[in-house]
Design a protein around this motif. Structure first.
Motif, PDB file in Angstrom:
ATOM      1  N   THR A  15      56.060  11.261  35.495  1.00  7.87           N
ATOM      2  CA  THR A  15      54.599  11.154  36.100  1.00  7.87           C
ATOM      3  C   THR A  15      53.881  10.002  35.141  1.00  7.87           C
ATOM      4  O   THR A  15      54.454   9.764  34.080  1.00  7.87           O
ATOM      5  CB  THR A  15      54.032  12.338  36.091  1.00  7.87           C
ATOM      6  N   LEU A  16      52.787   9.887  35.516  1.00  9.88           N
ATOM      7  CA  LEU A  16      51.838   8.943  34.785  1.00  9.88           C
ATOM      8  C   LEU A  16      51.585   9.275  33.430  1.00  9.88           C
ATOM      9  O   LEU A  16      51.751   8.878  32.329  1.00  9.88           O
ATOM     10  CB  LEU A  16      50.605   8.313  35.571  1.00  9.88           C
ATOM     11  N   ASP A  17      51.363  10.752  33.696  1.00 11.29           N
ATOM     12  CA  ASP A  17      50.912  11.396  32.435  1.00 11.29           C
ATOM     13  C   ASP A  17      52.188  11.388  31.242  1.00 11.29           C
ATOM     14  O   ASP A  17      51.804  11.045  30.147  1.00 11.29           O
ATOM     15  CB  ASP A  17      50.519  12.813  32.610  1.00 11.29           C
ATOM     16  N   ASN A  18      53.349  11.875  31.792  1.00 16.38           N
ATOM     17  CA  ASN A  18      54.490  11.628  30.756  1.00 16.38           C
ATOM     18  C   ASN A  18      54.730  10.259  30.232  1.00 16.38           C
ATOM     19  O   ASN A  18      54.827  10.242  28.795  1.00 16.38           O
ATOM     20  CB  ASN A  18      55.717  11.796  31.797  1.00 16.38           C
ATOM     21  N   LEU A  19      54.480   9.143  30.896  1.00 16.12           N
ATOM     22  CA  LEU A  19      54.638   7.877  30.470  1.00 16.12           C
ATOM     23  C   LEU A  19      53.488   7.500  29.747  1.00 16.12           C
ATOM     24  O   LEU A  19      53.828   7.054  28.494  1.00 16.12           O
ATOM     25  CB  LEU A  19      54.775   7.053  31.663  1.00 16.12           C
ATOM     26  N   GLN A  20      52.410   8.038  29.763  1.00 13.67           N
ATOM     27  CA  GLN A  20      51.380   7.565  28.732  1.00 13.67           C
ATOM     28  C   GLN A  20      51.729   8.485  27.423  1.00 13.67           C
ATOM     29  O   GLN A  20      51.405   8.110  26.356  1.00 13.67           O
ATOM     30  CB  GLN A  20      49.793   8.333  29.407  1.00 13.67           C
ATOM     31  N   VAL A  21      52.323   9.541  27.455  1.00 10.66           N
ATOM     32  CA  VAL A  21      52.705  10.158  26.388  1.00 10.66           C
ATOM     33  C   VAL A  21      53.547   9.416  25.505  1.00 10.66           C
ATOM     34  O   VAL A  21      53.814   9.328  24.292  1.00 10.66           O
ATOM     35  CB  VAL A  21      53.259  11.817  26.789  1.00 10.66           C
TER      36      VAL A  21
ATOM     37  N   LEU C  19      47.802   1.692  32.559  1.00  5.74           N
ATOM     38  CA  LEU C  19      48.876   1.672  31.626  1.00  5.74           C
ATOM     39  C   LEU C  19      49.632   0.586  31.538  1.00  5.74           C
ATOM     40  O   LEU C  19      50.013   0.406  30.429  1.00  5.74           O
ATOM     41  CB  LEU C  19      49.741   2.843  32.170  1.00  5.74           C
ATOM     42  N   GLN C  20      49.607  -0.373  32.442  1.00 12.57           N
ATOM     43  CA  GLN C  20      50.366  -1.567  32.415  1.00 12.57           C
ATOM     44  C   GLN C  20      49.362  -2.402  31.341  1.00 12.57           C
ATOM     45  O   GLN C  20      50.164  -3.289  30.533  1.00 12.57           O
ATOM     46  CB  GLN C  20      50.625  -2.415  33.792  1.00 12.57           C
ATOM     47  N   VAL C  21      48.435  -2.296  31.525  1.00 14.63           N
ATOM     48  CA  VAL C  21      47.301  -3.020  30.427  1.00 14.63           C
ATOM     49  C   VAL C  21      47.620  -2.701  29.173  1.00 14.63           C
ATOM     50  O   VAL C  21      47.611  -3.458  28.156  1.00 14.63           O
ATOM     51  CB  VAL C  21      46.065  -2.850  30.772  1.00 14.63           C
ATOM     52  N   THR C  22      47.708  -1.278  28.917  1.00 10.91           N
ATOM     53  CA  THR C  22      47.954  -0.724  27.590  1.00 10.91           C
ATOM     54  C   THR C  22      49.391  -1.212  27.174  1.00 10.91           C
ATOM     55  O   THR C  22      49.244  -1.658  25.815  1.00 10.91           O
ATOM     56  CB  THR C  22      48.065   0.862  27.558  1.00 10.91           C
ATOM     57  N   VAL C  23      50.473  -1.420  27.874  1.00 13.80           N
ATOM     58  CA  VAL C  23      51.730  -1.788  27.452  1.00 13.80           C
ATOM     59  C   VAL C  23      51.576  -3.257  27.174  1.00 13.80           C
ATOM     60  O   VAL C  23      52.174  -3.570  26.050  1.00 13.80           O
ATOM     61  CB  VAL C  23      52.493  -1.343  28.553  1.00 13.80           C
ATOM     62  N   ASP C  24      50.888  -3.872  27.814  1.00 17.81           N
ATOM     63  CA  ASP C  24      50.978  -5.410  27.763  1.00 17.81           C
ATOM     64  C   ASP C  24      50.116  -5.610  26.223  1.00 17.81           C
ATOM     65  O   ASP C  24      50.556  -6.332  25.367  1.00 17.81           O
ATOM     66  CB  ASP C  24      50.101  -6.046  28.698  1.00 17.81           C
ATOM     67  N   THR C  25      49.041  -4.839  26.050  1.00 16.00           N
ATOM     68  CA  THR C  25      48.240  -4.914  25.034  1.00 16.00           C
ATOM     69  C   THR C  25      49.136  -4.471  23.651  1.00 16.00           C
ATOM     70  O   THR C  25      48.866  -5.358  22.623  1.00 16.00           O
ATOM     71  CB  THR C  25      47.095  -4.208  24.996  1.00 16.00           C
TER      72      THR C  25
END
Lengths: 470, 470, 470
Positions: A15-21, C19-25
């Motif tokens: 999930t998006l939350d997992n990936l953020q973790v 989240l893609q922005v975060t990963v790019d950054t």
């Protein structure tokens, strides 16, 4: 196969939350690794700044101190600092056992894994302990240093709880984003007591000869002649400086403990700028202080960069990059003034740990109260506990109360750390003295802490296997 | 414009799965870069540990060996190791051509790109090849080392296929998460055969003089006097140690080849702890072995850290962090014992590559069979092929069979690597001997492998352009 | 509490795009940190390659130059390079003020934060400025170098605008992915003018004595005897080389400014391979050029690796990894030839900055026109502005026009950089000359730029505080 099934399960639960973790955790681990590498930076800086005959000793100290920090912080420190507890101490979670021991974990704004957070905090504890090493080098007994490091990690963890672990100073409004106070000032206090108790290196302060022409520059407040002891290897010191600067990107930007794009870019850039302008501060200060140094000094460029980094550490998430430049410049000037004052006071700090970490640690902590912006300036400000209830500093629409809280914080943490570092040094000195001079009646701490005169003249390296090589 | 359209397309195709692939790939590339940097760590460690007159030579070896590993592993090794094939060898995918050649790729639990996986594995091959360099230094011919490195990468790839490429040892149940066996033991076997065939450095073992007082400590099993040859620059060796420790975070935590937050935090922390406790093991072992070393030794702190890291490499994903500490301590003790035994056996290994990589490689492989937890302990356990069918070790509810598999694995890999390394050294020695002594009838391998006595006394650096500087 | 609410808000606003922005950054910040660390690599390389009596000076130059680059690029350079403006110059966004000043930002294919992009570009500016340092070392005045660095950052930013900031060369079709031209060739031009104006180090070219046996190898085009000045510390130079190679992974793969899994794996692998094969090129070239060097040379292995890296920098995203190997090998050969030609031309470049950055910068720029694949080959090609409208190179189905554009680009950028670097050096020389010789009527640039003969013989380190240590 079991694997495919497991992967399928994993995939479906993505999930998006997992990936953020995951992204947060990667960020914490990578920045923590950079902070870990700062131990290498300190080792290179210190071996480069001290004399050749002490290099093996300083390297051994800096290598083993991280192991000691790992042991003590894992077993005791992390629980004291972040375990469930009260205003003054955490009392659960020793040995990192029981995830429930960290229910009140004051790092809970971050969703990174507990092990990642522990890893990151452990590298901080190791860094704090390494700060002491440089100031006491070239004359301390190896065993004494090892013992002090162990006790120091406990002192660090308690002071850390007060500010970062939800303790009474945090509640009072003291703010320190990445540790100008918690790490650098605390490390600097321990370094100061140590180098003061140890007394200067032999030959550092001597009587003026009748025939010599005295200069103000070379005369201590006590009227002695200050003998300059030159660094052995500035290539290694420069290497150490760059490793530390790089590590500081992790130190500050990783203290978010979570990857917010705006926040980490801002903090990392502020750290780079403060370091760069710290070098300017030190260089222009040396250039101005023509009385003291008629030539540029690489040592001051190096310590200026480190001064800038220490100075921005507390406020990197609260101030603009323009303020970061000013904070850095002032840090670079402070390091020069502090170095001169310290040397004239006959406190001998071979690598400048006290000017960099103690003096600029104070400055960095105060800078929060002066330069902090209204937290509404940056959308990400509320994300981190360290930011909670931060107010504008003196120059940016705030009242005096933030600066006041910072001063109180420095006084409380300083009083605690100075006292207990002093007690720890004396306690260890006493044991060491009793072991070395079992038949003596009295007690002179310096004899317990220091190698013998003979060993010092030969060089502390003579106490290591490798130093038989001459 | 075309660009906006392309970006729009990219954006619309952005899915959670894609982003996870990106995150996994970033993780593999960053950790692989850390492993790449270990080549720098080995270069610094070895130039620091050997004598001044060999430093250019050792640096040249460590620099060029990575280029050779790149060439051979790209053209041949990766196909042998991970290409489609059978129980003993991959036979497709030479030159990295044909993505279909890696259909059976035993790295397929990870969704990182093929190039990222290749990059990561390449840095491992380079690391394995570098291990040999230190053991044979100060006397080997530069060309001989270059040729051996090329052959060694092939040996490494074949042995690697057996365990990591879905080969027969994997199917037999042998488990090695990040390479205590595949990388370190294999590299250690090649180092051992090399240093044994090369004979000790001139002057390392001499006859006792009539008048000398003999000590057990300084006497080899053969009754000769062991002459200590002191390291040239312990600052650089310490630098190398820290770079290697940092690199190991990538080595172990990157071997997940995919970013699972719990897994990578656990593995990275275990690696840090094992290294830290390895230093304790070595330090307490040196302190205890008062007969041998009356003083602390920085070299043993350094090699203790590396020993801890090697020891945890196979099991970092299978054991608790408490076990990691114990595995590390024992590794630190082993490195001391192995160093003493090796030195007394008149096998001269200037940097301690055999004690660190061979001895602790064995210990690390066995530790899997002793300390592994039930795989259900960690939710992420099933994610990695290396974890598949892992069982609890001896101490944690398992039967003897996992340990037994590990022992069989060590025997098979050891027999293969020792034999083929030996053949490779002798083959190269023969060619070199024929070229150097075309008119001689006999064949003494050592003459083919070693520089002349004259060159060794002057220092192997005398064979480089730069060394004319004296 | 406010925090929980803020976190909840943040969490609810978590989207795939965010989240893609975060990963790019994160990708940009980490790769930028590696590029930052290249300054350490250059410092180690240069202090290792020059003589002992100049090491403090070269370290001070490399340390302070990054601070200067930070100041100038922040205040002026970034606006010139990427601010809104025209074909020749950006004119908005000084001091990084006004986010709207970067509406036309030619980095807009990336969604990383502005601060992250600025940080990354700043590390590039710092790197370009550092290139000059090595070529002019051992004789330049410290203040002169500091002043030139400031002016050079402006020159760099303008030339950079032409190619990367949407300027006229970009529109003409010139393509340079990560800076063989924009960074290395530009830095190399400044280094060339500097070392040419400064004249060789004292004692580098001397008259042959009557009795000496002249060798072609040691004779300059002018008939003088070339005196070899040996590097002081090849361990540090090797360390620098590895740090630079590691940094190049960030330099090239980070120039995507966004994390596309396929793209970054491809680029990083191409960089590794080109470096590795650059070492082969240099090694085989030295081995072939038996006339010049009868022995292998570590310096050429090091410079071969760097040559390979410079050579692949422009084309790393456009060519296959097989082409990368060939580009690297040729780079390694070029560096040897250029070194010999330069030395014979009596242009004294102590660390080989001109052969590596100028010569291979040209080759790398041309390689784009020769080896580029049809952009449809890689799905990710259209993602980056730098890739837009790229066509196949000569060898891969393209016309001559891409190569032609590259040649035009080199001529325009070369003419501009050489001219303005020359003017900058002369301008600074004039001021320095007027300050040093206020009563003199004439003007000899070299006297303004260089330390006195006395200072050079004692070593430029004698101008630093630390060098009183002898």
């Amino acid at each position: 196969m079991g694997i495919s099934a497991a992967i399928a399960k994993e995939s479906s639960s993505l999930t998006l939350d997992n990936l953020q973790v995951t992204v947060d955790t990667i960020w914490v681990l990578i920045t923590g690794s950079l902070v870990f590498f700062m131990n290498c930076g300190f080792a290179m800086l210190e071996t480069g700044f001290c004399r050749k005959k002490s290099s093996v000793n300083v390297l051994a100290k800096n290598t083993i101190v991280f192991s000691i920090a790992t042991l003590i912080f894992w077993f005791i420190g992390f629980a004291f600092m972040f375990g469930n507890g009260g205003d003054y101490l955490g009392v659960e979670g020793f040995l990192l056992l029981g995830k429930d021991s960290f229910n009140a974990l004051d790092l809970d704004w971050s969703k990174a894994t507990l092990y990642a957070k522990f890893f990151f905090q452990l590298t901080f504890a190791g860094t704090a302990a390494t700060i002491v090493s440089g100031a006491v080098t070239e004359r301390i007994k190896f065993g004494v240093f090892v013992a002090f490091s162990a006790l120091f990690v406990i002192i660090y963890s308690i002071a850390g709880h007060w500010v970062w672990g939800g303790g009474f100073l945090y509640n009072f409004g003291v703010r320190d984003f990445a540790g100008s106070m918690v790490v650098h000032f605390v490390g600097g206090c321990a370094a100061l007591t140590g180098t003061w108790l140890l007394k200067p290196r032999l030959g550092k302060y001597v009587d003026w000869k009748e025939t010599e022409k005295r200069s103000i520059k070379q005369t201590s407040f006590n009227g002695k002649k200050i003998v300059t002891m030159y660094p052995d290897n500035l290539s290694l010191a420069t290497l150490g400086c760059f490793i530390l600067w790089l590590g500081w990107f992790g130190f500050n930007a990783g203290s978010t403990l979570s990857a917010n794009a705006e926040a980490i870019s801002h903090i990392l850039l502020a750290t780079l700028i403060a370091g760069a302008f710290g070098a300017f501060g030190a260089l222009s200060a040396t250039t101005c202080s023509w009385i003291f140094y008629e030539k540029p000094s690489l040592s001051f460029i190096i310590n200026g960069i480190l001064a800038g980094c220490v100075s921005i550490t507390a406020s990197c998430a609260f101030v603009s990059i323009y303020s970061a430049a000013i904070i850095g410049i002032i840090g670079g000037i402070i390091v020069l003034v502090a170095t001169i004052l310290l040397e004239k006071s006959e406190i001998d700090d071979p690598v400048g740990a006290v000017p960099v970490h103690f003096a600029c640690g104070i400055w960095g902590t105060l800078a929060v109260g002066i330069f902090s912006l209204d937290p509404q300036t940056y959308s990400w400000s509320y994300l981190f506990t360290q930011n909670q209830n931060i107010r504008g500093g003196l120059l940016f629409g705030g009242e005096i109360d933030l600066l006041f809280a910072q001063i109180i914080g420095l006084m409380m943490v300083g009083a605690f750390t100075l006292t207990f570092s002093y007690l720890a040094w004396v306690f260890i000195a006493w044991i060491s003295y009793r072991l070395s001079y079992p038949s003596n009646f009295g007690f002179r701490p310096v004899l317990g802490l220091r190698v013998t005169e003979d060993e010092e003249i030969k060089g502390v390296d003579s106490l290591f296997v490798e130093a038989e090589n001459e």
